[in-house]
Design an enzyme around this catalytic site. Structure first.
Site, mmCIF file in Angstrom:
data_model
loop_
_atom_site.group_PDB
_atom_site.id
_atom_site.type_symbol
_atom_site.label_atom_id
_atom_site.label_comp_id
_atom_site.label_asym_id
_atom_site.label_seq_id
_atom_site.Cartn_x
_atom_site.Cartn_y
_atom_site.Cartn_z
ATOM 1 N N CYS A 1 -1.291 3.938 -6.190
ATOM 2 C CA CYS A 1 -2.113 3.257 -5.182
ATOM 3 C C CYS A 1 -2.326 1.853 -5.729
ATOM 4 O O CYS A 1 -2.665 1.691 -6.919
ATOM 5 C CB CYS A 1 -3.451 3.977 -5.026
ATOM 6 N N CYS B 1 0.869 -1.181 0.000
ATOM 7 C CA CYS B 1 0.000 0.000 0.000
ATOM 8 C C CYS B 1 0.899 1.222 0.000
ATOM 9 O O CYS B 1 1.759 1.358 0.889
ATOM 10 C CB CYS B 1 -0.857 -0.036 1.265
HETATM 11 N N1 DGL Z 1 -4.078 0.531 -1.714
HETATM 12 C C1 DGL Z 1 -3.655 1.646 -0.953
HETATM 13 C C2 DGL Z 1 -2.512 2.418 -1.591
HETATM 14 O O1 DGL Z 1 -1.732 1.828 -2.312
HETATM 15 C C3 DGL Z 1 -4.625 2.548 -0.283
HETATM 16 C C4 DGL Z 1 -6.010 2.692 -0.676
HETATM 17 C C5 DGL Z 1 -6.756 3.340 0.461
HETATM 18 O O2 DGL Z 1 -7.084 2.578 1.384
HETATM 19 O O3 DGL Z 1 -6.955 4.570 0.475
HETATM 20 O O4 DGL Z 1 -2.339 3.581 -1.347
#
Ligand code: DGL
Length: 212
Positions: free
Chosen positions: A175, A70
């Site tokens: 993301c 993430c």
């Molecule tokens: N998948 C996450 C990222 O790469 C975050 C998405 C979220 O929960 O806002 O930032």
């Protein structure tokens, strides 16, 4: 080899897939924390509390490599987590700004959560890698990870975010959730090259396993 991975839901599965391709024999523990999605709109304090809990869980499972799949949790928490858990190896996922600038194109669009866009890490990556005459547009995409997680309302959200953006040559998917909707994003900018950080993460995990 036990590898722990976490994300605020299904975005991190794209990172895990890239790692699994290189290390199919490893044992994987995945936490998809959709209950706390979106991470991208949380404070540093909230994120530290959440990520600490995941690290504890994965550590108990026997994982010594923890992949933060993430961008938001990486840009905001990885430095502190490394300090708090020196016995573990952390691999983070961050916006592939370096890779994008290396293509030498002039117009780059970085799509990410508000938390990632506003992070010091993103500012530092830009300061370090942006080349003269390169324009990097940072686009915070509040709500986009949520609709991807829910699997509904993606087209409407993309229209709201992308309709007025001039065509870039390279798009950084900052993301991990966005890697799940590459074709939908590509529809807006058919000529653009889409880049994420997943391969870089997978390579780093392989390097670490060789050292352990
Ligand atoms: N998948 C996450 C990222 O790469 C975050 C998405 C979220 O929960 O806002 O930032």
């Amino acid at each position: 080899m036990k590898i722990g991975i976490f994300d605020s839901g299904k975005g991190g599965t794209t990172v895990m897939a890239a790692i699994k391709e290189r290390l199919p024999e490893a044992e994987y523990f995945y936490i998809g924390d959709s209950r706390n999605c979106p991470y991208g709109e949380k404070t540093d304090e909230e994120l530290m509390k959440i990520t600490r809990k995941h690290v504890e869980t994965l550590k108990k499972k026997g994982a010594r490599i923890i992949v933060i799949a993430c961008n938001t949790a990486t840009t905001r928490c990885i430095a502190k987590l490394r300090q708090e858990y020196p016995e573990l190896k952390f691999v983070g996922t961050e916006p592939a700004i370096k890779l994008a600038t290396e293509t030498g194109v002039k117009r780059i669009l970085v799509m990410a959560t508000p938390g990632t866009i506003e992070s010091e890490r993103t500012a530092r990556l830009m300061a370090e890698y942006q080349r003269p005459r390169q324009k990097i547009r940072l686009l915070a995409c509040p709500g986009l990870a949520d609709v991807i997680e829910a699997g509904a309302g993606i087209d409407e959200k993309l229209a709201e975010l992308l309709a007025k953006i001039p065509a870039p040559e390279v798009i950084v998917l900052g993301c991990t959730h966005y890697s799940l909707i590459k074709p939908e994003i590509q529809k807006y900018f058919p000529e653009a090259k889409l880049i994420d950080g997943n391969e870089g993460v997978a390579k780093r995990v392989v390097e670490l396993t060789k050292q352990m």
